[in-house]
Design a protein around this motif. Structure first.
Motif, PDB file in Angstrom:
ATOM      1  N   GLU A 160      -1.427  12.903  -2.624  1.00 44.87           N
ATOM      2  CA  GLU A 160      -0.900  13.198  -3.954  1.00 44.87           C
ATOM      3  C   GLU A 160      -0.760  14.701  -4.157  1.00 44.87           C
ATOM      4  O   GLU A 160       0.229  15.171  -4.741  1.00 44.87           O
ATOM      5  N   TYR A 190     -16.072   6.511   6.415  1.00 50.05           N
ATOM      6  CA  TYR A 190     -16.075   5.969   5.057  1.00 50.05           C
ATOM      7  C   TYR A 190     -17.430   5.385   4.682  1.00 50.05           C
ATOM      8  O   TYR A 190     -17.523   4.533   3.799  1.00 50.05           O
ATOM      9  N   ILE A 216       0.845  -1.193   0.000  1.00 42.46           N
ATOM     10  CA  ILE A 216       0.000   0.000   0.000  1.00 42.46           C
ATOM     11  C   ILE A 216       0.879   1.241   0.000  1.00 42.46           C
ATOM     12  O   ILE A 216       1.764   1.388   0.852  1.00 42.46           O
ATOM     13  N   HIS A 217       0.648   2.112  -0.944  1.00 38.75           N
ATOM     14  CA  HIS A 217       1.380   3.374  -1.001  1.00 38.75           C
ATOM     15  C   HIS A 217       0.666   4.396  -0.145  1.00 38.75           C
ATOM     16  O   HIS A 217      -0.559   4.385  -0.023  1.00 38.75           O
ATOM     17  N   VAL A 277      -2.802   6.721  -0.579  1.00 38.72           N
ATOM     18  CA  VAL A 277      -4.213   6.373  -0.374  1.00 38.72           C
ATOM     19  C   VAL A 277      -4.893   7.366   0.568  1.00 38.72           C
ATOM     20  O   VAL A 277      -6.122   7.421   0.632  1.00 38.72           O
ATOM     21  N   ARG A 278      -4.116   8.152   1.293  1.00 35.32           N
ATOM     22  CA  ARG A 278      -4.684   9.119   2.225  1.00 35.32           C
ATOM     23  C   ARG A 278      -5.079  10.409   1.500  1.00 35.32           C
ATOM     24  O   ARG A 278      -4.439  10.798   0.515  1.00 35.32           O
ATOM     25  N   ALA A 326      -6.030  -0.585   3.035  1.00 33.93           N
ATOM     26  CA  ALA A 326      -5.359   0.328   3.971  1.00 33.93           C
ATOM     27  C   ALA A 326      -6.146   0.442   5.267  1.00 33.93           C
ATOM     28  O   ALA A 326      -5.577   0.457   6.364  1.00 33.93           O
ATOM     29  N   THR A 342       4.640   6.520   2.234  1.00 32.97           N
ATOM     30  CA  THR A 342       4.356   5.187   2.760  1.00 32.97           C
ATOM     31  C   THR A 342       4.747   5.082   4.231  1.00 32.97           C
ATOM     32  O   THR A 342       3.992   4.542   5.048  1.00 32.97           O
ATOM     33  N   THR A 389      -9.073  -3.753  -2.742  1.00 38.65           N
ATOM     34  CA  THR A 389      -8.859  -2.381  -3.194  1.00 38.65           C
ATOM     35  C   THR A 389      -7.867  -1.659  -2.282  1.00 38.65           C
ATOM     36  O   THR A 389      -7.858  -1.882  -1.071  1.00 38.65           O
ATOM     37  N   ASN A 390      -7.047  -0.793  -2.858  1.00 41.48           N
ATOM     38  CA  ASN A 390      -6.025  -0.079  -2.091  1.00 41.48           C
ATOM     39  C   ASN A 390      -6.586   0.585  -0.838  1.00 41.48           C
ATOM     40  O   ASN A 390      -6.083   0.387   0.271  1.00 41.48           O
ATOM     41  N   VAL A 391      -7.607   1.410  -1.008  1.00 43.82           N
ATOM     42  CA  VAL A 391      -8.150   2.193   0.095  1.00 43.82           C
ATOM     43  C   VAL A 391      -8.728   1.283   1.181  1.00 43.82           C
ATOM     44  O   VAL A 391      -8.511   1.493   2.376  1.00 43.82           O
TER      45      VAL A 391
END
Length: 374
Positions: free
Chosen positions: A235, A316, A226-227, A230-231, A341, A248, A336-338
């Motif tokens: 980005e 969420y 996980i990068h 995702v928060r 996480a 990360t 899924t990434n999110v």
């Protein structure tokens, strides 16, 4: 019985009060990032022109042209032109009506001054809510509530004034996060528990549980692939002049920082219970005392792990609704990434919650039976 301030309470409260006041004056190093020529003031919307709006589905794009009267600052009473640029995102865009109040950013240029909207004005209500919370806390919890409020202020200041600037300056997030969590744990443990065995047990139990959580977070985060992007705003942060940040590691540090409050809560519950047991039965056997603490821990852990799940997942809700509404298979959903996480966040945090119960009980047994009174 109403609790009163002891000499030790006054000492620790004074120390943290001085630290909080000092933190207010600590520069973050990013004060000059914003223009010193810009003013941010409260304003009242006088008129609104929506002729440039274009409706695209459920969102609007375009520009809302406003006239606003400045209600504070060096140009109070003046009316300026204000631009409200719509981006087509419901979570960001706001539409204004005449009579409403907004926060306006502008650079004064005489009659050609143009401002930009920075959201409906909420600061006064936020301050009122914070003051009411502080008053309510003190009324309900008395002196302990006052100390808890001080620890709350300390936590907010040390995160904003020290941790965030250190992260932005590229310092290794891991040691920074551990030191910040240690300071937060100390503030809660000794302000609420006092300079006593109860406070010491709370600090050792909760901090050892958090170190355990930290180790698990780093062990599993690499396996989850996980990068940190995702928060929210991660980005955007990279594009805003901080491309070398290791998101990360920051994400992983956030896992044990996020659960630190619940871990301290559980440690304090066990420390307070074992303190009361020892007060009533000072002759209690070492192992019997520890077993009593473990039984208390078993009861509290059963509810706190669910509390942690609700605390993380509550924010969420709409995302969960989206995936269900799309008929997403559970295997795809959890992969899924999110979502992965959040699973990592919840389960690793829960591990720390469970671990802190025996750690606090064992610490209390040792402190109360083999140490002199603090």
């Amino acid at each position: 019985m109403t609790m009163k301030f002891t000499k030790n309470d006054l000492i620790i409260t004074f120390i943290f009060a001085v630290v909080c006041i000092s933190l207010l004056f600590v520069p973050t190093g990013f004060e000059d990032a914003a223009s010193k020529e810009a003013f941010n003031v409260k304003a009242r919307i006088v008129s609104a022109d929506n002729s440039d709006f274009q409706v695209l589905g459920i969102v609007r794009v375009g520009t809302q042209f406003l006239e606003a009267e400045l209600l504070e600052g060096p140009h109070k009473g003046k009316t300026i032109s204000v631009i409200n640029q719509m981006s087509g995102k419901l979570d960001i865009d706001e539409i204004y009506k005449p009579g409403e109040k907004a926060l306006i950013e502008y650079r004064y240029n005489g009659d050609k001054t143009t401002g930009y909207t920075r959201g409906h004005y909420r600061l006064e209500l936020e301050i009122i809510l914070a003051v009411l919370f502080g008053i309510f806390l003190i009324i309900v919890a008395g002196p302990t509530g006052a100390k808890a409020l001080l620890s709350f202020v300390f936590a907010a200041l040390i995160i904003w004034k020290l941790m965030i600037p250190m992260f932005l300056k590229g310092m290794n997030p891991l040691p920074v996060a551990i030191l910040i969590v240690a300071a937060l744990t100390a503030s809660v443990s000794f302000l609420v528990g006092g300079l006593t065995k109860k406070g010491l047990v709370t600090f050792i139990g909760s901090f050892s549980g958090l170190i355990f959580t930290c180790v698990l977070a780093f062990l599993f985060s690499s396996g989850f692939n996980i990068h940190g992007a995702v928060r929210p705003y991660a980005e955007t942060l990279l594009y805003s002049g901080f491309p070398k940040l290791d998101l990360t590691i920051i994400f992983t540090c956030g896992i044990f920082i996020a659960c630190s409050g619940a871990v301290m809560d559980l440690a304090m519950d066990i420390a307070a219970s074992m303190h009361e047991i020892h007060q009533k039965r000072p002759d209690i056997h070492f192992w019997e005392h520890i077993q009593a603490g473990l039984r208390v821990g078993q009861s509290v852990v059963g509810t706190m792990t669910t509390t942690l799940l609700l605390a993380y997942s509550g924010g969420y809700t709409t995302m969960l609704m989206y995936y269900m509404g799309q008929g997403t298979p559970l295997c795809q959903f959890f992969n899924t990434n999110v979502i992965a996480a959040e699973v990592l966040n919840i389960l690793v945090g829960s591990f720390g919650m469970v671990a802190v119960a025996p750690l606090s009980a064992l610490t209390a047994g040792i402190v109360y039976h083999f140490k002199k009174k603090v």
